[in-house]
Design an enzyme around this catalytic site. Sequence first.
Site, mmCIF file in Angstrom:
data_model
loop_
_atom_site.group_PDB
_atom_site.id
_atom_site.type_symbol
_atom_site.label_atom_id
_atom_site.label_comp_id
_atom_site.label_asym_id
_atom_site.label_seq_id
_atom_site.Cartn_x
_atom_site.Cartn_y
_atom_site.Cartn_z
ATOM 1 N N CYS A 1 -7.867 -3.001 -8.406
ATOM 2 C CA CYS A 1 -9.065 -3.430 -7.670
ATOM 3 C C CYS A 1 -10.040 -4.072 -8.641
ATOM 4 O O CYS A 1 -10.861 -4.891 -8.263
ATOM 5 C CB CYS A 1 -9.705 -2.237 -6.986
ATOM 6 S SG CYS A 1 -10.063 -0.916 -8.134
ATOM 7 N N GLU B 1 -13.492 3.679 -1.031
ATOM 8 C CA GLU B 1 -13.524 2.752 -2.166
ATOM 9 C C GLU B 1 -12.560 1.640 -1.811
ATOM 10 O O GLU B 1 -11.392 1.895 -1.540
ATOM 11 C CB GLU B 1 -13.133 3.487 -3.433
ATOM 12 C CG GLU B 1 -14.020 4.717 -3.600
ATOM 13 C CD GLU B 1 -13.852 5.435 -4.907
ATOM 14 O OE1 GLU B 1 -13.639 4.780 -5.918
ATOM 15 O OE2 GLU B 1 -13.939 6.668 -4.897
#
Length: 521
Positions: A324, A290
């Site tokens: 993020c 990720e």
Amino acid sequence: MAGKKISAFKNEPLTDFSKSANKKAFEKALKKVESELGKEYFVIIDGDRIRTNQTLRSLNPSNREQVIGTFYQANEEYANKAIELAHEKFLKWRTVTPEKRAQYLFKAAAIMRKRKHEFSAWMVYEVGKSWVEADADTAEAIDFMEFYGREMLRYAGDQPLVKLPAEKNRLLYIPLGVGAVIPPWNFPLAILVGMTTAAIVAGNTVVLKPSSDSPSIAIKFFELMEEVGLPKGVLNFVPGPGSGMGDALTKHPLTRFIAFTGSKSVGLHINKAAAETQTGQLWIKRVVAEMGGKDSIIVDNEADLDKAAEGVLYSAFGFQGQKCSACSRAIVVESVHQKFMSKLLDKAKTLTVGNPVDPKNYMGPVINDKALGSMMWYIDKAKQEGGEIVFGGTKDDTVGSFLTPTIVDNVKPKDTISQEEIFGPVLAVIKAKNYDEALEIANNTEYGLTGAVYSKNKNKIERAKAEFHVGNLYLNRKCTGAMVGAHPFGGFNMSGTDSKAGGRDYLMLFTQAKVWSEKVK
Ligand code: NAD
């Protein structure tokens, strides 16, 4: 808990700090943790605590003089040893029933819930989270354990197969083997706990390499798993440098999978290294990566501009923009740009920056001086490319690594700060002629993690659902704050391998499906 009916999953509630009892409890936790700062922690392999000949000090980014902890560092040799012993342990751990494995998670979640402010307090000191952000991080960690525990029970249940007259068929999700779990520092508890416990509950063993910016939070979780009686060696704690030691974890032939969350460059590096077959390796390594984002919020001319300004502000500057999912680009339709900017700037003036031990500070420091330097470089670059700093842009690195919330207007869609992940409190504002162009700009990076649209026009919202290519799209709300179970999280393109943390598919990534078919007539 064995034999007891398990309740349906519910998200852990966030703490209301306006209540004085909660405030006092948090202050008490901060004091307790402060009294525990500066200890020494070992590399822990198969339960053995090891002193190595190298250490790393984790420092408080609000005050570099404060040492959070000193950590013995593993080298490549220890990394290899950890993988080998974890492989041996796997041969036993995989025979433990899913029900029993899930119990460890439920037990750990219950203890973490009881001591939640303590876990949060570590994050205030070690990574500069505000009380509210740290509390949300701990709540998410609890959610991951509660959710994946239940998910494992679901995966262990009967899986629907087409019935054949003369056969008994069954599909079982069995574990993979040893995994290297490599988390980032920005959700130092939630992401670490999520990846680690998903792997463990699925029957794998784990070599955990914490981020060098947040090893104390990692060891607190490790200690919790010891406290709940997780057998030695199922989880191993191996702090050390990414390159060298981290590479050894990825490359070892007995490593079966790597669960990574972090930057695009490291994710791609790991993906490449894992793809190279080593002598004696029996499988294709699985990489769950990720990675970064360059997340946009579109502000349409038919938007509620107050709500849009608020959504952009909190998405951009919560935890100093170091998520993020943070909004790093506001793409604003030209005709409302001026009005939107005046609302945004008014709201930005209300933000406070300082040591987050004091709850009055909405923003704390950025993670370290190196990151601060990189943010200043981007701000400079933005100016060179014609951007106008309309808010902030000043750093204070005297005792810690602080940067004011920074808003750069007149950024062009292909400018550097519109394309590259900065991972700090720097918001680029980009004008679009109309909604069509806004959508086009929103899709013009190599990432595809989160995004949001503010518009009252239903057709435009429908178009966003179809055309805005991100893993997590938010409509008329901010683009941060994904909730386990409700918003399975993960992005497209260079944002990762398309996995969804906190979703029903996630445990699949840590298992393989075995089918047996028995002739019965
Ligand atoms: P990073 O890539 O610098 O480090 C992540 C981890 O990888 C750390 O533990 C680091 O020590 C380790 N590492 C570095 N080099 C390695 C190597 N060669 N081999 C093995 N491990 C190695 O990222 P970071 O600064 O810790 O975190 C910020 C990044 O994480 C941002 O890009 C952010 O967008 C991303 N992130 C993504 C998600 C998501 O869900 N997609 C969530 C959180 C953070």
